[in-house]
Design a protein around this motif. Structure first.
Motif, short mmCIF file in Angstrom:
data_model
loop_
_atom_site.label_atom_id
_atom_site.label_comp_id
_atom_site.label_asym_id
_atom_site.label_seq_id
_atom_site.Cartn_x
_atom_site.Cartn_y
_atom_site.Cartn_z
N ALA B 316 -24.23 -41.75 -15.86
CA ALA B 316 -23.33 -42.82 -15.39
C ALA B 316 -22.79 -42.43 -14.02
N GLY B 317 -22.77 -43.40 -13.12
CA GLY B 317 -22.26 -43.11 -11.78
C GLY B 317 -21.33 -44.21 -11.30
N ALA B 318 -20.55 -43.92 -10.27
CA ALA B 318 -19.65 -44.91 -9.70
C ALA B 318 -19.66 -44.79 -8.18
N LEU B 319 -19.84 -45.95 -7.53
CA LEU B 319 -19.83 -46.01 -6.06
C LEU B 319 -18.63 -46.86 -5.65
N ILE B 320 -17.76 -46.27 -4.84
CA ILE B 320 -16.52 -46.99 -4.52
C ILE B 320 -16.36 -47.14 -3.01
N ALA B 330 -6.88 -44.21 -5.59
CA ALA B 330 -6.25 -43.34 -6.59
C ALA B 330 -6.56 -43.86 -8.00
N VAL B 331 -6.50 -45.19 -8.18
CA VAL B 331 -6.78 -45.77 -9.50
C VAL B 331 -8.24 -45.50 -9.89
N MET B 332 -9.15 -45.73 -8.95
CA MET B 332 -10.56 -45.53 -9.25
C MET B 332 -10.84 -44.07 -9.54
N SER B 333 -10.24 -43.21 -8.77
CA SER B 333 -10.44 -41.78 -8.96
C SER B 333 -9.88 -41.35 -10.32
N SER B 334 -8.70 -41.87 -10.68
CA SER B 334 -8.10 -41.44 -11.94
C SER B 334 -8.92 -41.99 -13.12
N PHE B 335 -9.50 -43.17 -12.95
CA PHE B 335 -10.32 -43.71 -14.05
C PHE B 335 -11.60 -42.90 -14.22
N PHE B 336 -12.37 -42.79 -13.14
CA PHE B 336 -13.69 -42.18 -13.28
C PHE B 336 -13.62 -40.66 -13.41
N GLY B 615 -5.77 -52.03 -10.81
CA GLY B 615 -5.08 -51.18 -11.79
C GLY B 615 -5.19 -51.77 -13.19
N VAL B 616 -5.03 -53.09 -13.28
CA VAL B 616 -5.07 -53.76 -14.59
C VAL B 616 -6.47 -53.70 -15.17
N ILE B 617 -7.48 -53.97 -14.31
CA ILE B 617 -8.87 -53.98 -14.79
C ILE B 617 -9.23 -52.61 -15.35
N THR B 628 -6.82 -43.72 -22.53
CA THR B 628 -5.66 -44.19 -21.78
C THR B 628 -5.85 -43.77 -20.33
N LEU B 629 -5.62 -44.70 -19.40
CA LEU B 629 -5.79 -44.38 -17.97
C LEU B 629 -4.84 -43.25 -17.60
N GLN B 630 -5.41 -42.15 -17.09
CA GLN B 630 -4.61 -40.97 -16.75
C GLN B 630 -3.90 -41.18 -15.41
#
Lengths: 156, 659
Positions: B316-320, B330-336, B615-617, B628-630
């Motif tokens: 699994a990968g994520a491109l932001i 920060a939200v994307m980083s904390s999620f992934f 953030g909500v998504i 839980t989102l860290q």
């Protein structure tokens, strides 16, 4: 005195050289280029812009501001016909007309063979000799239309 | 600076030596009408609207150019002055075509406003009805010379702020007009960068931007919001005008600021047009070759279902997008990273950023900030452009370079493998291949001590030696070879003239918030080309086209989730699930800019309908995955490259320690 594009660039570069350091060189450069080439061709303006790092539009602004600068080729001889009040009263219009007819040019125009440029002027300051015209630095007074041809013929 | 006391209209005012009467009056809330004056541009006192009387002198003074002197008694509103000003306005109106009812700027026009203010209900002079040219040669900018009052604001902003100096005056007297280059029409100009600054400062309806004219006047707009342009790392401060929910025009914030309140052509035209692009309004799920609408619940459930096995197999990968705000990153980083514990996370410009970071490393270790605010180019006396094309990468930086060179008389050295982007204003132009670059940088640093220097390098060397405040502009291309970045920084250190905030280096990052991405989403290495993924999560802002490297990876991935505000092609074709996100004008947050400060982006148009914030998504998606989102473990960008040591303490490093 017709130069190739490359010659014009080269001559312009030579003229610019002493002015490259410091400010205030633009007008003397333009004068010198005009003296050498006869007018200010586009290649000269572009070369000055690059060598001096002066924006092209600024040079164009200066060149179009002063009446002394010309962006189109001029004739070898400049015919200045006076149309001041005194000359007007004594028939300068007819003089201008005969010059125009003889040379086939309009006001401020140049003959195709680059021999003459016709420039009507406001006053030559020789009202006592009206009507007056100048060819280069020579003044001719008390003119009549039939005298014009003889005068112009003496300039090659 | 010694303080000066003077009296303006009976009010005691304080000013400093060198202040103009206008500056002191404005600082003390005394109104003096102006027309050709514009904050940040050289005052020329040509319109004479700002004339004031000084006690003891019969001569009228132009407030915008006259310095204050001790004990001055200034009057700004005498009957005589008001008469004069009205007369000036009447002459301006009589001179050219100022028949307001036929003008698109009527209501937005400074000349019209002044006429109303001065009760100018008639013109005592005969109208000249001069017939000037209406220049419609440029597809975006229209110049109707019949409405020009020759205030020269456009010429000054083009010369002093944009540095293009496309515009200047032609001829003299009645026949004077503003012209481009060698008397060309604007559309045929070779120097015009189509930034629209001339139209922004034009006080009348002479220079107008067609796009904006048809969307309404400034005074027709419902609101004006100050925000920033998120298109490149300069992050120009802008004012966005909103009318019926659309951004109808954008303007630079202030001509008095370092960036001169200019925008580049990207910001000027792209930002307003973006409100009219096709939006993605609801989540969509792929069905064969098309998409069907879905609820948030269904879409996120599908994403979670596909993501779980891919996480287990490490595929699994994520491109932001690095065009996101600090907060979004920060939200994307904390999620992934923190919540899902993924290591295949990166930004679109990951490789470029890593190249710069790697090159900066030896200096970051010394605690030195390895770059400086881009506007410092304006204070430099020598600029070394290394394989950069700022007019493409960050156009306002190109403006700084032109202004510094033409007005500041700075010397310009260009080193590149291809075309010189600053032809015509370059003092030394060196053409080198990538391989020769390092040797050249070393030779420039060692000042020729290392051996014979080629003839063409001598000129560049002399310029750098003679410079008191040299600055180095690093092209994005250079990041491909971190060693060259380090050598370029070595050269900057050797020149020994850092700025207060860091080494005299301006790197051309490509994404607007590259600095914010550094310790959030940017990964340690390029994993995109490392084999196929089962799951790829793409967060796009829809503002710049995706590169082929990323698009290829998306094509190869088995399941692709695309988050985007716009129906961006070909990006949306790659998606299995499409999730809508707010567009630039619907978001707020911070960007870390090339100018060295953290700038705030504000909501210009409130988001409509089914949109959810990032953030909500991510929180809802985490819940679907049983997590839980860290809290974000990474620091926001202001901690990146914080200076621990003064930049003048920087040491030259050997490039052996750099890859």
């Amino acid at each position: 005195m017709a130069f190739s594009v490359e010659e014009v660039r080269e001559k312009t570069r030579e003229i610019v050289q002493p002015w490259k350091t410091g400010k205030g060189g633009l007008i003397p450069i333009l004068q010198k280029v005009q003296e050498t080439v006869g007018y200010l061709p586009e290649e000269s303006l572009v070369t000055i812009s690059r060598e001096m790092k002066i924006p092209l539009s600024e040079i164009y602004g200066v060149a179009t501001f002063y009446a002394q600068f010309h962006l189109t080729p001029r004739g070898r001889h400049i015919v200045r016909v006076c149309r001041g009040t005194a000359c007007h009263v004594r028939g300068s219009l007819k003089i201008i007309d005969s010059v125009k007819k003889m040379l086939h040019v309009e006001e401020n125009g140049t003959t195709e063979d680059l021999r003459f440029t016709l420039e009507p002027v406001a006053c030559l300051g020789a009202c006592g000799l009206a009507p007056v015209m100048m060819v280069d630095s020579q003044t001719f007074g008390r003119l009549t239309p039939d005298k014009v041809k003889g005068i112009l013929d003496t300039f090659e | 600076m010694s303080e000066i006391t003077l009296v303006i209209d009976g009010v005691e005012c304080k000013g400093s030596q060198g202040d103009t009467i206008l500056q002191v009056a404005r600082a003390n809330d005394v109104y003096i009408p102006t027309l050709c004056f514009m904050d940040g541009l050289t005052p020329i006192g040509s319109c004479r609207m700002c004339v004031v009387e000084a006690e003891g002198s019969n001569k009228l003074l132009t407030a915008c150019t006259s310095p204050v002197t001790e004990g001055m008694k200034i009057l700004t509103k005498t009957d005589r002055l008001i008469q004069y000003r009205r007369q000036i306005l009447e002459l301006l109106f009589a001179g050219r075509n100022h028949f307001c009812m036929f003008c698109s700027q009527s209501g937005d026009c400074e000349l019209q406003r002044l006429a109303i203010e001065h009760g100018m209900d008639s013109v005592r002079y005969p109208f000249l009805y001069s017939d000037f040219h209406n220049d419609a040669s440029d597809p975006n900018i229209q110049v109707d010379h019949n409405r020009c009052i020759l205030c020269l604001r456009c010429i000054r902003v083009c010369s002093e702020k944009v540095g293009a100096h496309t515009l200047d005056l032609e001829k003299r007297g009645w026949g004077t007009t503003v012209t481009a280059d060698l008397g060309q029409q604007l559309g045929k100009s070779e120097t015009c960068v189509t930034c629209g600054a001339c139209a922004q400062v034009c006080p009348t309806g002479t220079i107008t931007l067609r796009d904006f004219v048809y969307r309404g006047r400034r005074t027709d707009c419902d609101s004006q919001v100050e925000t920033l342009c998120p298109l490149c790392p300069v992050g120009c401060k802008i004012k966005a005008y909103v009318r019926t929910g659309s951004v109808v025009r954008v303007e630079g914030l202030s001509t008095a600021s370092a960036d001169g309140g200019q925008l580049c052509s990207k910001g000027r035209w792209w930002l307003p047009s973006s409100t009219e692009r096709e939006r993605l309004a609801v989540p969509m799920i792929r069905e064969g070759s098309s998409f069907r609408e879905a609820s948030w619940d269904e879409a996120l459930s599908l994403v979670a279902e596909k993501m779980t096995p891919a996480l287990e197999s490490g595929k699994a990968g994520a491109l932001i997008s690095e065009i996101s705000t600090d907060e979004e990153l920060a939200v994307m980083s904390s999620f992934f990273r923190d919540t899902m514990k993924m290591d295949k996370v990166d930004g679109f410009y990951g490789n470029q950023l890593r190249g710069f970071v790697e090159g900066f490393k030896p200096f970051a270790r010394q605690g030195v900030r390895p770059f400086t605010g881009a506007h410092h180019i304006l204070e430099s006396d020598a600029i070394l452009v290394l394989d950069a094309d700022p007019q493409e990468e960050a156009p306002v930086v190109a403006s700084y370079i032109r202004v510094s060179t033409i007005i500041g008389r700075a010397k310009l050295v260009n080193v590149s493998s291809g075309k010189n982007p600053f032809e015509g204003i370059t003092d030394a132009d060196l053409r080198v291949s990538g391989k020769e670059m390092k040797a050249l940088l070393v030779a420039l640093r060692e000042g020729g001590a290392g051996g014979a220097v080629p003839e063409n390098v001598k000129g560049a060397l002399e310029i750098l030696k003679g410079a008191k405040k040299p600055i180095v502009v690093l092209g994005s291309n250079l990041a491909k070879t971190p060693e060259l970045v380090t050598e370029a920084l070595n050269l900057a250190v050797a020149c020994g003239a850092p700025f207060d905030d860091g080494l005299a280096v301006v790197p051309m990052f490509l994404a607007s918030n590259s600095l914010g991405a550094l310790n959030t989403v940017t990964g340690g290495k390029d994993w995109l080309s490392e084999g196929d993924l089962d799951f790829l999560y793409v967060h796009s802002t829809g503002m710049v086209d995706e590169d082929t490297h990323s698009l290829n990876a998306m094509t190869r991935a088995r399941f692709v989730v695309v988050q985007t505000p716009f129906m961006v092609h070909p990006l949306v074709q790659m998606a299995d699930v499409l999730l809508p996100v707010p567009a630039w004008f619907e978001r707020s947050g911070h960007y870390c800019t090339l100018e060295g400060d953290r700038r705030k982006m504000n909501v210009v148009v409130p988001p409509q309908g089914n949109l959810k914030g990032l953030g909500v998504i991510m929180k809802e998606l985490a819940a679907k995955l049983g997590r839980t989102l860290q809290e974000a473990s990474t620091a926001p960008c202001e901690n990146v490259y914080v200076a621990k040591a003064a930049p003048d303490k920087a040491q030259i490093v050997t490039t052996k320690e750099v890859r």
